[in-house]
Design a protein around this motif. Structure first.
Motif, PDB file in Angstrom:
ATOM      1  N   ARG A 143       0.836  -1.204   0.000  1.00  0.00           N
ATOM      2  CA  ARG A 143       0.000   0.000   0.000  1.00  0.00           C
ATOM      3  C   ARG A 143       0.872   1.256   0.000  1.00  0.00           C
ATOM      4  O   ARG A 143       2.001   1.242   0.482  1.00  0.00           O
ATOM      5  CB  ARG A 143      -0.910   0.004   1.217  1.00  0.00           C
ATOM      6  N   ARG A 144       0.319   2.328  -0.530  1.00  0.00           N
ATOM      7  CA  ARG A 144       1.023   3.605  -0.563  1.00  0.00           C
ATOM      8  C   ARG A 144       0.390   4.543   0.454  1.00  0.00           C
ATOM      9  O   ARG A 144      -0.820   4.526   0.673  1.00  0.00           O
ATOM     10  CB  ARG A 144       0.990   4.208  -1.965  1.00  0.00           C
ATOM     11  N   SER A 145       1.224   5.354   1.069  1.00  0.00           N
ATOM     12  CA  SER A 145       0.754   6.204   2.158  1.00  0.00           C
ATOM     13  C   SER A 145       1.413   7.576   2.076  1.00  0.00           C
ATOM     14  O   SER A 145       2.603   7.686   1.759  1.00  0.00           O
ATOM     15  CB  SER A 145       1.073   5.540   3.501  1.00  0.00           C
ATOM     16  N   GLU A 146       0.635   8.628   2.353  1.00  0.00           N
ATOM     17  CA  GLU A 146       1.202   9.965   2.413  1.00  0.00           C
ATOM     18  C   GLU A 146       2.165  10.103   3.590  1.00  0.00           C
ATOM     19  O   GLU A 146       3.172  10.819   3.508  1.00  0.00           O
ATOM     20  CB  GLU A 146       0.087  11.011   2.530  1.00  0.00           C
ATOM     21  N   ALA A 147       1.857   9.425   4.692  1.00  0.00           N
ATOM     22  CA  ALA A 147       2.751   9.471   5.853  1.00  0.00           C
ATOM     23  C   ALA A 147       4.105   8.866   5.499  1.00  0.00           C
ATOM     24  O   ALA A 147       5.156   9.387   5.899  1.00  0.00           O
ATOM     25  CB  ALA A 147       2.125   8.718   7.029  1.00  0.00           C
ATOM     26  N   ALA A 148       4.084   7.768   4.744  1.00  0.00           N
ATOM     27  CA  ALA A 148       5.341   7.154   4.306  1.00  0.00           C
ATOM     28  C   ALA A 148       6.099   8.091   3.383  1.00  0.00           C
ATOM     29  O   ALA A 148       7.321   8.241   3.479  1.00  0.00           O
ATOM     30  CB  ALA A 148       5.062   5.824   3.605  1.00  0.00           C
ATOM     31  N   GLY A 149       5.363   8.733   2.466  1.00  0.00           N
ATOM     32  CA  GLY A 149       5.999   9.666   1.549  1.00  0.00           C
ATOM     33  C   GLY A 149       6.639  10.837   2.254  1.00  0.00           C
ATOM     34  O   GLY A 149       7.754  11.251   1.915  1.00  0.00           O
ATOM     35  N   PHE A 150       5.944  11.384   3.262  1.00  0.00           N
ATOM     36  CA  PHE A 150       6.497  12.526   3.991  1.00  0.00           C
ATOM     37  C   PHE A 150       7.737  12.124   4.790  1.00  0.00           C
ATOM     38  O   PHE A 150       8.721  12.881   4.842  1.00  0.00           O
ATOM     39  CB  PHE A 150       5.442  13.104   4.937  1.00  0.00           C
ATOM     40  N   ALA A 151       7.708  10.954   5.421  1.00  0.00           N
ATOM     41  CA  ALA A 151       8.870  10.500   6.185  1.00  0.00           C
ATOM     42  C   ALA A 151      10.077  10.324   5.280  1.00  0.00           C
ATOM     43  O   ALA A 151      11.196  10.751   5.607  1.00  0.00           O
ATOM     44  CB  ALA A 151       8.543   9.196   6.908  1.00  0.00           C
ATOM     45  N   LEU A 152       9.877   9.688   4.132  1.00  0.00           N
ATOM     46  CA  LEU A 152      10.979   9.489   3.196  1.00  0.00           C
ATOM     47  C   LEU A 152      11.495  10.827   2.674  1.00  0.00           C
ATOM     48  O   LEU A 152      12.709  11.030   2.546  1.00  0.00           O
ATOM     49  CB  LEU A 152      10.531   8.606   2.031  1.00  0.00           C
ATOM     50  N   ARG A 153      10.569  11.741   2.354  1.00  0.00           N
ATOM     51  CA  ARG A 153      10.987  13.045   1.846  1.00  0.00           C
ATOM     52  C   ARG A 153      11.785  13.807   2.886  1.00  0.00           C
ATOM     53  O   ARG A 153      12.781  14.477   2.576  1.00  0.00           O
ATOM     54  CB  ARG A 153       9.769  13.860   1.423  1.00  0.00           C
ATOM     55  N   GLY A 154      11.365  13.719   4.147  1.00  0.00           N
ATOM     56  CA  GLY A 154      12.097  14.397   5.206  1.00  0.00           C
ATOM     57  C   GLY A 154      13.505  13.862   5.353  1.00  0.00           C
ATOM     58  O   GLY A 154      14.465  14.626   5.555  1.00  0.00           O
TER      59      GLY A 154
END
Length: 300
Positions: A143-154
């Motif tokens: 699954r894809r998650s915005e929370a995962a995306g933000f953590a990786l981007r940070g």
């Protein structure tokens, strides 16, 4: 919300696979254990230091952190290891993850309050703080998650900021003499390897490398605007750069190398390695690599 604000939000919170975060967290927490047990971060012996040598950093002044003691250092050291082991299992991801962040960061602080602050370890704290915010993430969770995306981007932003701000610091404190003097020659003489000493016969090459390093650091932010294919090649280039640094002057930015994994599709690499391993095992056992069934008589 303006169009610009919306674009920034979509970029910061671009959904990412949860399994990628799970794999990165596994690498991050595994490094914590290796760092404390094998690499022996200098904080472990400061428990015996005279408190008179303790100079609290700004974080220590803000949080009123005391000088190190033997008991405190041992609690932080083995607390980092124990919490990291729990976090690697995926259980209590937020509690165990933030417990690792507190113990390991404080353990590093003990060392920094008695000497030099290592910037590669300072930015690693960002990864320890952000990754637990994702919550539950399994190694096979597609699954894809915005929370995962933000953590990786940070984590990505912190890693690249380390490069970019490093070049700014070189220019700010060393001036252009950093690139036009014998900076790398001094480093090779002071702590160079036998391989690094070979470059002392060609100081012009070391001089050129100083310009290349600063230029690469100043342009490090371009990794966010280039196509995915070239982004992976850029990460490979940074890894090769760090390998060359370690080969010549025996300096390694281990935590930073772990953070750079945030740019890579770890789940794709894992699946490729597993596929190759299973295919090799199938061929060894006389099975069809694609179906893992016995090959027909006369095949091949």
């Amino acid at each position: 919300m303006s169009a610009a604000e919306g674009a920034v939000r979509r970029w910061l919170f671009a959904p990412a696979p949860l399994e990628r975060v799970a794999l990165l967290r596994l690498c991050v927490f595994a490094f914590v254990i290796v760092d404390v047990v094998v690499l022996h971060t200098s904080g472990y012996y400061h428990g015996w230091a005279d408190p008179a040598w303790y100079v609290p950093l700004q974080a220590g002044q803000l949080l009123h952190l005391p000088a190190a003691s033997v008991l405190l250092v041992e609690v932080l050291k083995w607390g980092s290891v124990g919490c990291a082991l729990v976090a690697m299992t995926g259980r209590l991801p937020r509690i165990s993850g933030w417990a690792v962040a507190i113990c390991w960061s404080w353990y590093q602080y003990v060392a920094f309050a008695y000497g030099k602050v290592d910037h590669d370890r300072a930015d690693f704290v960002v990864a320890l703080l952000l990754l637990p915010t994702v919550g539950i993430a399994h190694l096979r969770d597609g699954r894809r998650s915005e929370a995962a995306g933000f953590a990786l981007r940070g984590v990505q932003l912190a890693a690249i900021a380390t490069y970019f701000l490093s070049s700014i610091a070189k220019i700010r404190f060393g001036g252009w003499d950093w690139v036009n003097s014998a900076t790398l020659v001094r480093a090779v003489v002071r702590r160079g390897s036998p391989f690094g000493h070979l470059f002392l016969h060609t100081p012009w090459l070391l001089h050129a490398m100083q310009w290349c390093i600063v230029a690469a650091e100043l342009l490090s932010w371009t990794i966010f605007v280039i196509p995915e294919r070239y982004r992976r090649l850029m990460v490979l280039g940074w890894y090769l750069f760090h390998a060359s640094v370690y080969a010549t002057i025996t300096i390694a930015f281990w935590p930073h190398l772990v953070m750079m994994l945030a740019f890579l599709p770890l789940e794709e690499y894992r699946d490729r390695l597993l596929h190759r391993w299973r295919a090799r095992r199938a061929r060894r056992d006389g099975l069809d690599p694609e179906t893992a069934q016995p090959e027909p008589v006369g095949a091949g």
